[in-house]
Design an enzyme around this catalytic site. Sequence first.
Site, mmCIF file in Angstrom:
data_model
loop_
_atom_site.group_PDB
_atom_site.id
_atom_site.type_symbol
_atom_site.label_atom_id
_atom_site.label_comp_id
_atom_site.label_asym_id
_atom_site.label_seq_id
_atom_site.Cartn_x
_atom_site.Cartn_y
_atom_site.Cartn_z
ATOM 1 N N ILE A 71 -127.735 21.742 4.114
ATOM 2 C CA ILE A 71 -126.484 22.400 3.727
ATOM 3 C C ILE A 71 -125.403 22.012 4.732
ATOM 4 O O ILE A 71 -125.680 21.816 5.917
ATOM 5 C CB ILE A 71 -126.667 23.938 3.643
ATOM 6 C CG1 ILE A 71 -125.485 24.599 2.940
ATOM 7 C CG2 ILE A 71 -126.948 24.542 5.003
ATOM 8 C CD1 ILE A 71 -125.753 26.040 2.516
ATOM 9 N N CYS A 72 -124.176 21.870 4.231
ATOM 10 C CA CYS A 72 -123.014 21.610 5.081
ATOM 11 C C CYS A 72 -121.883 22.501 4.578
ATOM 12 O O CYS A 72 -122.150 23.540 3.974
ATOM 13 C CB CYS A 72 -122.637 20.125 5.063
ATOM 14 S SG CYS A 72 -122.094 19.522 3.463
ATOM 15 N N ARG A 73 -120.643 22.128 4.776
ATOM 16 C CA ARG A 73 -119.535 22.958 4.312
ATOM 17 C C ARG A 73 -119.350 22.845 2.803
ATOM 18 O O ARG A 73 -119.273 23.843 2.105
ATOM 19 C CB ARG A 73 -118.237 22.590 5.030
ATOM 20 C CG ARG A 73 -117.063 23.477 4.623
ATOM 21 C CD ARG A 73 -115.768 23.106 5.312
ATOM 22 N NE ARG A 73 -115.411 21.710 5.166
ATOM 23 C CZ ARG A 73 -114.811 21.191 4.091
ATOM 24 N NH1 ARG A 73 -114.512 21.943 3.073
ATOM 25 N NH2 ARG A 73 -114.523 19.911 4.055
ATOM 26 N N GLY A 75 -121.022 20.115 0.704
ATOM 27 C CA GLY A 75 -122.078 19.420 -0.013
ATOM 28 C C GLY A 75 -122.096 17.924 0.193
ATOM 29 O O GLY A 75 -123.057 17.261 -0.200
ATOM 30 N N MET A 99 -121.914 25.544 2.208
ATOM 31 C CA MET A 99 -121.712 26.921 2.670
ATOM 32 C C MET A 99 -120.544 27.593 1.959
ATOM 33 O O MET A 99 -120.538 28.816 1.813
ATOM 34 C CB MET A 99 -121.483 26.953 4.190
ATOM 35 C CG MET A 99 -122.743 26.819 5.019
ATOM 36 S SD MET A 99 -123.991 28.115 4.714
ATOM 37 C CE MET A 99 -123.142 29.597 5.241
#
Length: 120
Positions: A71-73, A75, A99
């Site tokens: 997961i990141c900010r 995608g 996120m």
Amino acid sequence: MFSLLRRGPARLTPQQAHRQTRDGPAVLLDVRETPEWQAGHAPGALHLPLSRLRAGAALPEAVQGRPVITICRSGNRSRTATGILAARGVEAGDVVGGMTAWARAGLPVTGGRGTSGGTA
């Protein structure tokens, strides 16, 4: 686990990722940089920035032998991380929308000091 009916790494909704990491054997791996992580992350997630993963950093010991959901900010970085992990032979998928989508779905977010967090 993730790719039973598809080729390549899976893309999961935030709700699917939450279930897989809460009830299943998967580990949530946050690949954002440290300031983003400190602003807020999913409880129980492990942290390994994409920059370190690209540089060849080893996965945290708790990840070894388990499916990984990145997961990141938004995608984008998590999709890249999933490709790197798949090339290493790790069963991996990523969270569509990152996120941002996780928080929008009302899933838990904690700050770097165990407090309620936001996302960066």
